[in-house]
Structures are given as C-alpha cells and as structure tokens.
Design a protein around this motif. Structure first.
Motif, PDB file in Angstrom:
ATOM      1  N   GLU A 119     -13.768  11.286  15.708  1.00  9.80           N
ATOM      2  CA  GLU A 119     -12.542  10.570  15.369  1.00  9.80           C
ATOM      3  C   GLU A 119     -12.917   9.149  14.989  1.00  9.80           C
ATOM      4  O   GLU A 119     -13.619   8.473  15.748  1.00  9.80           O
ATOM      5  CB  GLU A 119     -11.547  10.573  16.542  1.00  9.80           C
ATOM      6  CG  GLU A 119     -10.943  11.952  16.795  1.00  9.80           C
ATOM      7  CD  GLU A 119      -9.864  11.997  17.870  1.00  9.80           C
ATOM      8  OE1 GLU A 119      -8.975  12.844  17.767  1.00  9.80           O
ATOM      9  OE2 GLU A 119      -9.929  11.185  18.813  1.00  9.80           O
ATOM     10  N   ASN A 120     -12.510   8.710  13.797  1.00 13.08           N
ATOM     11  CA  ASN A 120     -12.823   7.363  13.317  1.00 13.08           C
ATOM     12  C   ASN A 120     -11.541   6.636  12.950  1.00 13.08           C
ATOM     13  O   ASN A 120     -10.723   7.182  12.224  1.00 13.08           O
ATOM     14  CB  ASN A 120     -13.696   7.420  12.049  1.00 13.08           C
ATOM     15  CG  ASN A 120     -15.024   8.104  12.258  1.00 13.08           C
ATOM     16  OD1 ASN A 120     -15.103   9.326  12.218  1.00 13.08           O
ATOM     17  ND2 ASN A 120     -16.054   7.346  12.500  1.00 13.08           N
ATOM     18  N   ALA A 121     -11.413   5.411  13.392  1.00 15.44           N
ATOM     19  CA  ALA A 121     -10.296   4.594  12.932  1.00 15.44           C
ATOM     20  C   ALA A 121     -10.390   4.422  11.424  1.00 15.44           C
ATOM     21  O   ALA A 121     -11.487   4.239  10.880  1.00 15.44           O
ATOM     22  CB  ALA A 121     -10.327   3.220  13.607  1.00 15.44           C
ATOM     23  N   CYS A 122      -9.247   4.496  10.749  1.00 12.09           N
ATOM     24  CA  CYS A 122      -9.252   4.526   9.280  1.00 12.09           C
ATOM     25  C   CYS A 122      -7.880   4.103   8.773  1.00 12.09           C
ATOM     26  O   CYS A 122      -6.896   4.800   9.048  1.00 12.09           O
ATOM     27  CB  CYS A 122      -9.604   5.946   8.843  1.00 12.09           C
ATOM     28  SG  CYS A 122      -9.769   6.196   7.081  1.00 12.09           S
ATOM     29  N   PHE A 123      -7.812   2.996   8.056  1.00  8.78           N
ATOM     30  CA  PHE A 123      -6.549   2.513   7.485  1.00  8.78           C
ATOM     31  C   PHE A 123      -5.421   2.518   8.522  1.00  8.78           C
ATOM     32  O   PHE A 123      -4.317   2.975   8.246  1.00  8.78           O
ATOM     33  CB  PHE A 123      -6.153   3.337   6.254  1.00  8.78           C
ATOM     34  CG  PHE A 123      -7.033   3.070   5.060  1.00  8.78           C
ATOM     35  CD1 PHE A 123      -6.820   1.948   4.275  1.00  8.78           C
ATOM     36  CD2 PHE A 123      -8.092   3.913   4.757  1.00  8.78           C
ATOM     37  CE1 PHE A 123      -7.642   1.682   3.180  1.00  8.78           C
ATOM     38  CE2 PHE A 123      -8.923   3.644   3.664  1.00  8.78           C
ATOM     39  CZ  PHE A 123      -8.688   2.540   2.878  1.00  8.78           C
ATOM     40  N   GLY A 124      -5.702   2.019   9.692  1.00  7.28           N
ATOM     41  CA  GLY A 124      -4.677   1.917  10.726  1.00  7.28           C
ATOM     42  C   GLY A 124      -4.408   3.201  11.467  1.00  7.28           C
ATOM     43  O   GLY A 124      -3.716   3.200  12.488  1.00  7.28           O
ATOM     44  N   GLY A 125      -4.905   4.322  10.980  1.00  3.37           N
ATOM     45  CA  GLY A 125      -4.732   5.614  11.639  1.00  3.37           C
ATOM     46  C   GLY A 125      -6.063   6.152  12.123  1.00  3.37           C
ATOM     47  O   GLY A 125      -6.992   5.381  12.392  1.00  3.37           O
TER      48      GLY A 125
ATOM     49  N   GLN B  46      -9.064   9.203  11.327  1.00  3.40           N
ATOM     50  CA  GLN B  46      -9.637  10.330  10.602  1.00  3.40           C
ATOM     51  C   GLN B  46     -10.410  11.169  11.609  1.00  3.40           C
ATOM     52  O   GLN B  46     -11.449  10.738  12.101  1.00  3.40           O
ATOM     53  CB  GLN B  46     -10.550   9.855   9.477  1.00  3.40           C
ATOM     54  CG  GLN B  46     -11.227  10.999   8.736  1.00  3.40           C
ATOM     55  CD  GLN B  46     -10.236  11.937   8.074  1.00  3.40           C
ATOM     56  OE1 GLN B  46      -9.457  11.532   7.227  1.00  3.40           O
ATOM     57  NE2 GLN B  46     -10.234  13.214   8.470  1.00  3.40           N
TER      58      GLN B  46
ATOM     59  N   MET C 269     -12.612  14.376   2.214  1.00  2.00           N
ATOM     60  CA  MET C 269     -12.357  13.447   3.322  1.00  2.00           C
ATOM     61  C   MET C 269     -13.125  12.150   3.139  1.00  2.00           C
ATOM     62  O   MET C 269     -12.672  11.083   3.530  1.00  2.00           O
ATOM     63  CB  MET C 269     -12.804  14.156   4.601  1.00  2.00           C
ATOM     64  CG  MET C 269     -12.322  13.590   5.886  1.00  2.00           C
ATOM     65  SD  MET C 269     -13.012  14.593   7.248  1.00  2.00           S
ATOM     66  CE  MET C 269     -14.489  13.635   7.632  1.00  2.00           C
ATOM     67  N   VAL C 270     -14.327  12.236   2.547  1.00  6.18           N
ATOM     68  CA  VAL C 270     -15.127  11.023   2.370  1.00  6.18           C
ATOM     69  C   VAL C 270     -15.121  10.496   0.936  1.00  6.18           C
ATOM     70  O   VAL C 270     -15.482   9.351   0.710  1.00  6.18           O
ATOM     71  CB  VAL C 270     -16.598  11.198   2.839  1.00  6.18           C
ATOM     72  CG1 VAL C 270     -16.636  11.581   4.311  1.00  6.18           C
ATOM     73  CG2 VAL C 270     -17.344  12.221   2.014  1.00  6.18           C
ATOM     74  N   LYS C 271     -14.707  11.311  -0.036  1.00  2.80           N
ATOM     75  CA  LYS C 271     -14.860  10.868  -1.425  1.00  2.80           C
ATOM     76  C   LYS C 271     -13.564  10.722  -2.223  1.00  2.80           C
ATOM     77  O   LYS C 271     -13.573  10.139  -3.306  1.00  2.80           O
ATOM     78  CB  LYS C 271     -15.788  11.826  -2.186  1.00  2.80           C
ATOM     79  CG  LYS C 271     -17.199  11.885  -1.600  1.00  2.80           C
ATOM     80  CD  LYS C 271     -18.225  12.356  -2.596  1.00  2.80           C
ATOM     81  CE  LYS C 271     -18.063  13.813  -2.975  1.00  2.80           C
ATOM     82  NZ  LYS C 271     -19.199  14.286  -3.812  1.00  2.80           N
TER      83      LYS C 271
ATOM     84  N   GLN D 151      -6.950   8.615   2.108  1.00  2.00           N
ATOM     85  CA  GLN D 151      -6.400   8.081   3.363  1.00  2.00           C
ATOM     86  C   GLN D 151      -5.591   6.808   3.150  1.00  2.00           C
ATOM     87  O   GLN D 151      -4.567   6.598   3.789  1.00  2.00           O
ATOM     88  CB  GLN D 151      -7.518   7.817   4.382  1.00  2.00           C
ATOM     89  CG  GLN D 151      -8.196   9.065   4.904  1.00  2.00           C
ATOM     90  CD  GLN D 151      -9.426   9.432   4.107  1.00  2.00           C
ATOM     91  OE1 GLN D 151      -9.614   8.955   2.988  1.00  2.00           O
ATOM     92  NE2 GLN D 151     -10.268  10.286   4.656  1.00  2.00           N
ATOM     93  N   GLN D 152      -6.049   5.935   2.272  1.00  2.00           N
ATOM     94  CA  GLN D 152      -5.327   4.670   2.105  1.00  2.00           C
ATOM     95  C   GLN D 152      -3.898   4.900   1.627  1.00  2.00           C
ATOM     96  O   GLN D 152      -2.967   4.246   2.083  1.00  2.00           O
ATOM     97  CB  GLN D 152      -6.074   3.771   1.138  1.00  2.00           C
ATOM     98  CG  GLN D 152      -6.183   4.341  -0.247  1.00  2.00           C
ATOM     99  CD  GLN D 152      -7.056   3.474  -1.130  1.00  2.00           C
ATOM    100  OE1 GLN D 152      -6.784   2.317  -1.353  1.00  2.00           O
ATOM    101  NE2 GLN D 152      -8.122   4.050  -1.623  1.00  2.00           N
ATOM    102  N   TRP D 153      -3.737   5.844   0.710  1.00  2.00           N
ATOM    103  CA  TRP D 153      -2.390   6.097   0.181  1.00  2.00           C
ATOM    104  C   TRP D 153      -1.548   6.855   1.194  1.00  2.00           C
ATOM    105  O   TRP D 153      -0.339   6.632   1.313  1.00  2.00           O
ATOM    106  CB  TRP D 153      -2.477   6.837  -1.143  1.00  2.00           C
ATOM    107  CG  TRP D 153      -3.450   6.195  -2.080  1.00  2.00           C
ATOM    108  CD1 TRP D 153      -4.588   6.738  -2.590  1.00  2.00           C
ATOM    109  CD2 TRP D 153      -3.405   4.851  -2.587  1.00  2.00           C
ATOM    110  NE1 TRP D 153      -5.248   5.830  -3.374  1.00  2.00           N
ATOM    111  CE2 TRP D 153      -4.555   4.674  -3.401  1.00  2.00           C
ATOM    112  CE3 TRP D 153      -2.517   3.788  -2.439  1.00  2.00           C
ATOM    113  CZ2 TRP D 153      -4.827   3.465  -4.056  1.00  2.00           C
ATOM    114  CZ3 TRP D 153      -2.792   2.589  -3.096  1.00  2.00           C
ATOM    115  CH2 TRP D 153      -3.926   2.439  -3.884  1.00  2.00           C
TER     116      TRP D 153
ATOM    117  N   SER E 235     -10.446  10.602  -7.339  1.00  2.00           N
ATOM    118  CA  SER E 235     -10.059   9.369  -6.640  1.00  2.00           C
ATOM    119  C   SER E 235      -9.253   8.446  -7.555  1.00  2.00           C
ATOM    120  O   SER E 235      -8.382   7.711  -7.091  1.00  2.00           O
ATOM    121  CB  SER E 235     -11.291   8.650  -6.090  1.00  2.00           C
ATOM    122  OG  SER E 235     -12.160   8.276  -7.127  1.00  2.00           O
TER     123      SER E 235
END
Lengths: 277, 277
Positions: free
Chosen positions: B6-12, B14, B60-62, B66-68, B260
C-alpha cells in the motif's frame, strides 16, 4: 547518435536515443521529451536524474512528468544512472556499480575507466542534446529522485549559473554521513573524505548555497528516510537563509507513486523560475 | 485476501492485493486505488482492464490515472489479464495463455480449468472488492487498453445495467475478424464461431448496443491498427445511433505514452456519467 524510439506523447514526442559516450567509454542511452513548442524554436530544459537501480526509463514511464512539461512547453531529459555493458565494472549489491553511478567521476579502480557520470551529465550529454535538439541552453533547471535528487542538488550547486532552479524528490541529502553515500564515495573517490565534500548536498549548501530557488519533497513514511537525512539539508538551508521550500509530505513513501503525486508542483516550480526569471 | 503493498498516492492509497480465486483456480493479484474520499464513505469505481502481456501492474504505474481519479474521488481497479502460476497452461506466444486471457471463459483444453477471466472480472472480483473496500456498486464504469479495451466494451455490453459508461484506448474492436481474436477465440472457445459473438465489440454493438455513453481513442500511427479495426466499431456505433465519441488521435501509437496522454479525458468522461447520471 541513434534513435531507439520516438512516441507521440501529450502533443510532443517522447524519444529514446543512444550514443557512444567518450566520458563513460561505453554506449549510453537517454530519454528526451520534446513538447510541441520545440517545433517552432528552442525550449527550456528540465533535467531529471534518477535513483539507484534505475535506467533512463523508470521516470520516463512512471513519473508522469510529460503532461506538465507539455503544459509548460518545457523539454525533459532523462539520463541513465551509470555506464553499462559487459566491459563495465559492476558489483553484486544494487547500490554500487551499474545503476548506481552517484553522479561523480570515479578516481578508484575498478570504477575509474567508465564511471564518469559527473562529466557525462554536466558536460558531454548537454553538448550532445543542445547540438541535436531544439533546446535553449540559457534556460535549464534540474530535478531528481533519491540518488538523483543528490545528483540534482550537487550539480546545481557545483555548476553556478547553469541552472535557474533545483528541486528534488526524497534526495540523499548528506551522503558523507550515511550508508547511502559513504560506501559509494569511498569506492569511487577513495578514503580521503575531503574529496567527498563536493558531492554532499548539505555540505555544498553550507559552503556555497544555490543562486536560485530550491524545492524538495520527502515522505514522512519514506522507508529510507534515515539514509536520506532531510534534516541535515533543512538545517543547512535555513542556516544559510537559502531561498527554499523543503516539504515533508504526510504518509508518502519512497516510490514513484510519491514522485508522480508531486510532479505537477515541481514542474510548475521550475517553469516559474525558467519563464519568470 | 492479502495485502501485498500500500503506497500513499495523490492523497489516497494505491494498494496491491492477492487472493485465492475460485473461478481461476489459482492465486490472483490486483491493484486498487482508493481516493481520500473513500475514508468517509463508498466511492464510485472505474475498472481498468489491461492488454496483452500486462499484469495488474502496468497501467497502475504507467497510465497516470490516479491523479485524475483522485481529483474526481473515484476508485480504480486494475485486475490481472489472466490466471498465472506453474500449474496454469501457457503458450510460447505472447498473445495466448498467461497474460492473454481475453476476458472470456475458456471451454477448451488445456485452457478451461483456469482461464475463466469473464467470470473473474464480472463476478468474483467485484464480490470481493465490494465486500472489502468502501466502494459504491451502483456507480461503476469501465475502461481498458487494447485487449483490455475489448474486455471493457464486451463486458459493458454483456452486463446491461452494470456500468454507467464505457471507454477504451485502442481497443481490439472486431476480434472475430482479425488475428488478435480469431487465434484466441478458437483456442479458448473452440471452432464454433457462434460462441464468439458475445466477445466481439462490433458484433455486440450491432446486436445490443450500450445503455450509456461510449468513448474510444485510437492513434493514427498505432502500429497494430490493422488488428484493432476501429473502423468496424465506428461503423457499428454510427449505424446503431449509439451515443458515442470515437476519436482517432493524430500521430499517436499503441503505447502507454498514448494512454497517459488521454487519461484525463477518459476519467472526466466517466466522472460525468457517474456523478451526472
């Protein structure tokens, strides 16, 4: 120079190119994003230096930088992190040798013949890209992640006047004091620690500072934060009254999920320095 | 279910999770992005189905989604593209077997015991994620790339009422007519082509259509465009008067650089259907 690939991307072109490097005595590969604006004249450049184990490719596919560079009309350059190839020295550890060049010119064996990453990133690659692409040498900025954040900060301070702004994601901030640093600096530069000072962002900040703004982000849950020592650089920046914004981001770790989250801020920061300066 | 990371990502967050799958008779791994809003109640869901050779990880990585999704308060689910493991049948070709499940329930040997990707994505994984996470089952949308675009379109039309909107990046649009399709459908479903019709977006569009908006993007320089046949789906959509926007994007190819580039548009398209509907 040889074109490995070119892909349309956010109205511009994401290219990958290889060339025979004189400083590293081997073939080197780099990524270059050119925004649409490059078709009508030279554009500003943001260098992105990557971290341990990375090639030119990691940030190029995972950092999400192209969209913001396209929005700002800025080119991105993604150099590799070390010389590579069968004739190039290496080490079993992930943090020494290939993928771990640390942006220094090695003076020690077996590294010296190829590991000349400072010269490569500071001199040889700029000469090549400014000759081959529509880029504006007077408008350069630099950023990087982890070992690449270390590289960005030390290059920015070591080459006064070159870069308008410097930023870093979770940079190795005081490598002469930690295990991400002492091991590599002694291997590449030898045991005389006076030779290491030009490759320590905290020491460079104490001695020289940077003639422009500095931005860094580090996650509060960065699993390597004890190796990064953001507190050393923070102390040095504040003590020097360096124009700087050093942020600790709640809950973020060391991954590209973290880097991509704050990439928009970093590109906007550099754009302001490049266009507003 | 087991938490892989679990990684923090754009406030949420991943996350990556694995679980023992009944439909595929093996362990399966998926990615799930939960926006910050999920902390205070169930959020809408956008499924992202990946293409040939991909795992849960590529998009998930490319894809930069997530930002949108964070901006819109939408969760993202990234399923794997096939069953995997030592006991699972495979083929030397990249486009059959592991990494190439084609979102169908195989009836033929040696594929049938594990290759039940329709059931996995349509039934088993939804049941799991709606039980384990703060997600709103009444607000689902679906997208995908290449083989995953095929999956998104056929699942959307094959499960009426399930999804509010469907989009696709360079989808395989008429697989019963091309080499990306005939090979896999005959291997997984057998030679009776009447069994293939439910897995061809063009035929499904001709027969059923979709009760919501459709968006697709395909690059004019897509190196696989002859296998994708966007013209078949375009013809079928227009003939049916399907609410749809099918775009051919100048100069783009089949890569994640293309995906992307247009991800913002796709997430915004789904957000409008999910929140506006």
């Amino acid at each position: 120079m040889e074109t490995v690939s070119e892909n349309a991307c956010f109205g511009g072109v994401q290219g990958v190119y290889s060339h025979s490097s004189k400083s590293c005595s081997c073939d080197m590969t780099f990524g270059l994003f050119l925004p649409e604006e490059a078709q009508s004249g030279p554009v500003p450049v943001l260098w992105y230096l990557s971290g341990l184990t990375c090639t030119h490719e990691n940030a190029m596919v995972k950092a999400g930088a192209q969209q913001w560079a396209a929005e700002q009309g800025i080119a991105l350059i993604f150099p590799d992190t070390s010389p590579r190839g069968e004739g190039v020295a290496d080490d079993d550890a992930y943090d020494l040798g290939q993928g771990a060049g640390f942006y220094v010119n090695a003076t020690q064996q077996p590294w010296a013949p190829h590991f000349q990453m400072w010269d490569y990133v500071a001199e040889e690659l700029p000469a090549l890209v400014f000759k081959e692409f529509s880029l504006e040498p007077e408008l350069q900025a630099i950023t990087g992640h982890s070992m690449g954040g270390h590289g960005a900060l030390t290059l920015a301070m070591g080459l006064p006047g070159r870069f308008k702004s410097v930023s870093a994601f979770s940079p190795i901030s005081n490598p002469t004091k930690g295990d991400w640093g002492r091991k590599q600096l002694s291997a590449y530069l030898g045991e005389d620690e006076s030779k290491w000072a030009a490759h320590d962002a905290t020491l460079m900040m104490q001695e020289h500072g940077f003639d422009g703004p500095v931005l860094t982000d580090t996650g509060t849950k960065d699993q390597f934060v004890d190796l990064l020592m953001p507190e050393s650089l923070a102390q040095a920046c504040a003590a020097r009254r360096q124009v700087s914004t050093l942020r600790m981001q709640p809950g973020y770790d060391h991954s590209y999920f973290f880097v991509s989250t704050f990439m928009e801020d970093h590109v906007a920061f550099h754009a302001e320095a490049l266009y507003g300066g």
